[in-house]
Scaffold this motif. Structure first.
Motif, short mmCIF file in Angstrom:
data_model
loop_
_atom_site.label_atom_id
_atom_site.label_comp_id
_atom_site.label_asym_id
_atom_site.label_seq_id
_atom_site.Cartn_x
_atom_site.Cartn_y
_atom_site.Cartn_z
N ALA A 117 -111.99 98.02 -90.23
CA ALA A 117 -111.00 97.38 -89.47
C ALA A 117 -109.95 97.27 -90.82
CB ALA A 117 -111.31 96.23 -88.54
N PHE A 163 -117.87 98.21 -90.53
CA PHE A 163 -119.11 98.07 -89.49
C PHE A 163 -120.03 99.06 -89.67
CE2 PHE A 163 -115.30 96.13 -87.53
CZ PHE A 163 -115.77 94.98 -87.44
N GLU A 173 -118.83 100.56 -82.67
CA GLU A 173 -118.39 100.10 -83.89
C GLU A 173 -118.74 100.65 -85.12
OE1 GLU A 173 -116.48 95.68 -83.24
OE2 GLU A 173 -118.93 95.88 -83.69
N GLU A 174 -120.12 101.32 -84.96
CA GLU A 174 -120.57 101.85 -86.25
C GLU A 174 -119.59 103.11 -87.02
OE1 GLU A 174 -125.03 103.86 -87.65
OE2 GLU A 174 -124.29 104.31 -85.66
N THR A 233 -116.76 102.45 -88.41
CA THR A 233 -115.25 102.18 -88.47
C THR A 233 -115.05 101.14 -89.44
OG1 THR A 233 -115.57 100.66 -86.62
CG2 THR A 233 -115.43 102.76 -85.98
#
Length: 243
Positions: free
Chosen positions: A60, A9, A55-56, A58
């Motif tokens: 997943a 992200f 979220e910036e 990161t």
């Protein structure tokens, strides 16, 4: 099939696009705010988010599989001896997926692969690495074996563990304090100098670190400028892979 495909992200998607292109990856899906880049081993999805969002910066952990129902069945069958069923079919924002939940509470998604072939135009030496940081590396390693990841030898004898996916990419487990979380890196099979020159020519700050078991390139993280968030590292790493 099993392929590594983390989801990153970022509010700096164009800078990431330039970086991945300089690394030798190829855009194969999407445009605008969602794009997927292929390496010769593994893929990376970029998802644009607003500047300053939680979220910036990161990443997943995620994988791709051929048949979600069969993958779920095989994963749970492999876990039966321990009395657990870590895999469950679920509906995600983007459609049907399989969610895998480990004993440490960490979970990640397996999505149906858009295609099975590796990208012939990508740099053949580059691999995408998904990292799992956890206080319970043994349980994380068991979970990765249950989804079909293949253990590979590591040079030291600590709690780290490395795995490869049949259809491309690397999964690594690293002991770490605090809540389980994921990270992102890359591997390069060969001398790092040509890659270092390519990154520098594309305008990225890059340096080489001599470590105990391998040399590592550190390249400026496109998400780092303008943020003080602890989860956003200053650099991304590309480790030299030795046979």
């Amino acid at each position: 099939m099993l392929r590594v495909r983390p989801l990153h992200f970022t509010s700096n998607i164009e800078a990431w696009a330039r970086l991945l292109t300089a690394l030798g990856m190829v855009l194969t899906e999407g445009d605008g705010g969602f794009r997927v880049y292929d390496s010769a081993a593994g893929r990376l999805a970029l998802h644009e988010v607003p500047k300053g969002s939680a979220e910036e910066g990161t990443t997943a952990l995620a994988v791709e599989v051929g048949d979600l129902a069969e993958f779920t069945r095989r994963t749970n069958q492999a876990a039966e001896a321990e009395g657990t069923t870590p895999a469950e079919l679920t509906s995600a924002d983007h459609g049907e997926a399989c969610r895998i939940t480990a004993p440490d509470g960490f979970s990640f998604l397996a999505d149906k692969a858009a295609h099975g072939a590796q990208c012939a135009d990508a740099d053949p030496a580059l691999a995408v690495v998904a990292v799992w940081f956890t206080e319970d590396p043994d349980a994380a390693s068991r979970t990765l074996r249950q989804i079909g990841a293949r253990p590979r030898p590591v040079p030291d004898q600590d709690e780290t563990a490395d795995f490869t996916a049949k259809n491309g990419g690397v999964l690594v487990v690293r002991p770490a304090a605090g809540p389980a979380r994921s990270g992102l890196g890359f591997e390069y099979d060969g001398g790092l100098e040509p890659l270092q020159e390519r990154l520098a020519s594309a305008g990225f700050q890059v340096s080489v670190t001599e470590e105990a078991f391998a040399r590592t390139l550190h390249v400026a993280n496109p998400d780092a400028p303008g943020t003080s968030a602890a989860h956003v590292p200053e650099t991304l790493w590309i480790s030299q892979r030795h046979a």
